[in-house]
Scaffold this active site. Structure first.
Site, short mmCIF file in Angstrom:
data_model
loop_
_atom_site.label_atom_id
_atom_site.label_comp_id
_atom_site.label_asym_id
_atom_site.label_seq_id
_atom_site.Cartn_x
_atom_site.Cartn_y
_atom_site.Cartn_z
N ALA A 1 -11.53 -4.51 2.39
CA ALA A 1 -11.85 -5.95 2.34
C ALA A 1 -13.33 -6.20 2.02
O ALA A 1 -13.68 -7.24 1.44
CB ALA A 1 -11.46 -6.61 3.65
N LEU B 1 -6.05 1.30 -3.68
CA LEU B 1 -4.64 1.67 -3.76
C LEU B 1 -3.86 0.64 -4.57
O LEU B 1 -3.07 0.97 -5.45
CB LEU B 1 -4.04 1.76 -2.35
CG LEU B 1 -4.64 2.85 -1.46
CD1 LEU B 1 -4.66 2.40 -0.02
CD2 LEU B 1 -3.85 4.13 -1.61
N TYR C 1 0.80 -1.23 0.00
CA TYR C 1 0.00 0.00 0.00
C TYR C 1 0.83 1.28 0.00
O TYR C 1 0.28 2.37 -0.07
CB TYR C 1 -0.95 0.00 1.21
CG TYR C 1 -1.91 -1.16 1.17
CD1 TYR C 1 -2.88 -1.25 0.17
CD2 TYR C 1 -1.85 -2.18 2.11
CE1 TYR C 1 -3.74 -2.33 0.10
CE2 TYR C 1 -2.71 -3.26 2.07
CZ TYR C 1 -3.67 -3.33 1.05
OH TYR C 1 -4.53 -4.39 0.99
N ASN D 1 -13.47 3.45 -1.10
CA ASN D 1 -12.55 2.32 -1.06
C ASN D 1 -13.14 1.37 -0.01
O ASN D 1 -12.93 1.56 1.19
CB ASN D 1 -11.14 2.75 -0.66
CG ASN D 1 -10.18 1.56 -0.69
OD1 ASN D 1 -10.60 0.41 -0.78
ND2 ASN D 1 -8.88 1.84 -0.61
N GLU E 1 -15.41 3.51 -7.37
CA GLU E 1 -14.72 2.57 -6.47
C GLU E 1 -13.22 2.75 -6.66
O GLU E 1 -12.74 2.77 -7.80
CB GLU E 1 -15.14 1.15 -6.85
CG GLU E 1 -14.43 0.07 -6.07
CD GLU E 1 -14.78 -1.34 -6.59
OE1 GLU E 1 -15.71 -1.48 -7.42
OE2 GLU E 1 -14.11 -2.28 -6.16
C1 DQA Z 1 -7.76 -2.37 -0.97
C2 DQA Z 1 -7.67 -3.78 -1.58
C3 DQA Z 1 -8.47 -4.78 -0.75
O1 DQA Z 1 -8.37 -6.08 -1.32
C4 DQA Z 1 -7.94 -4.84 0.65
O2 DQA Z 1 -8.72 -5.71 1.45
C5 DQA Z 1 -7.81 -3.50 1.30
C6 DQA Z 1 -7.36 -2.37 0.49
C7 DQA Z 1 -6.86 -1.36 -1.69
O3 DQA Z 1 -7.05 -0.16 -1.50
O4 DQA Z 1 -5.94 -1.77 -2.42
O5 DQA Z 1 -7.99 -3.36 2.51
O6 DQA Z 1 -9.10 -1.91 -1.09
#
Ligand code: DQA
Length: 151
Positions: free
Chosen positions: A77, A101, A23, A74, A98
């Site tokens: 999960a 990151l 991230y 965002n 939607e």
């Molecule tokens: C996320 C990707 C999801 O799979 C993950 O569970 C996250 C972050 C991202 O911003 O890349 O918590 O949404």
């Protein structure tokens, strides 16, 4: 003034410390600063909400029917699991972008499916902090092309 609601889902408050190899080093406060600058530059009113709780996110989306013109989310999960968040977005019919990151399609298979994508206007995935910037600009574009909410 048009208003955009930005929702950050679970664990995004931990950005900066959380799996930086996935991230990056950006913090949620850093993302929010970027969004505030963009909102100011484009004359948009901005509300930002973070929650780890699915029901709180569902309630926030439901309430936004009265208060927001577009949604940038965002779902973290919950992207991959939440019928409730998907149904809330479908119910309020607010143009929704939607964002992720990371590139969810380049990761584990369980992340390849988004329950949210079919009810969103579009998705930005894989550009780190810039996913929010691009998503926010896309939401502004939706407001310009669809000044009224979808019926
Ligand atoms: C996320 C990707 C999801 O799979 C993950 O569970 C996250 C972050 C991202 O911003 O890349 O918590 O949404």
């Amino acid at each position: 003034m048009k208003k955009i609601l930005v929702i950050h889902g679970p664990n995004l408050n931990l950005l900066g410390q959380r799996e930086p190899e996935v991230y990056g080093r950006v913090t949620l406060a850093g993302v929010d600063r970027l969004l505030k600058k963009l909102a100011q530059a484009h004359g948009i009113s901005l509300e930002i909400f973070q929650s780890d709780h699915e029901g709180e996110i569902v309630s926030k989306i439901g309430a936004s029917r009265q208060s927001a013109d577009a949604l940038v989310i965002n779902p973290a999960a919950y992207t991959h699991t939440s019928v409730a968040i998907r149904d809330a977005i479908a119910a309020v019919k607010i143009p929704t972008v939607e964002v992720h990151l990371s590139n969810i399609y380049a990761r584990e298979e369980f992340r390849h499916r988004s329950l949210i994508a079919p009810v969103a206007s579009g998705q930005v995935s894989g550009f780190g902090e810039a996913s929010y910037e691009l998503g926010f600009l896309a939401a502004i574009g939706l407001l310009r092309s669809k000044p009224r909410r979808k019926k």
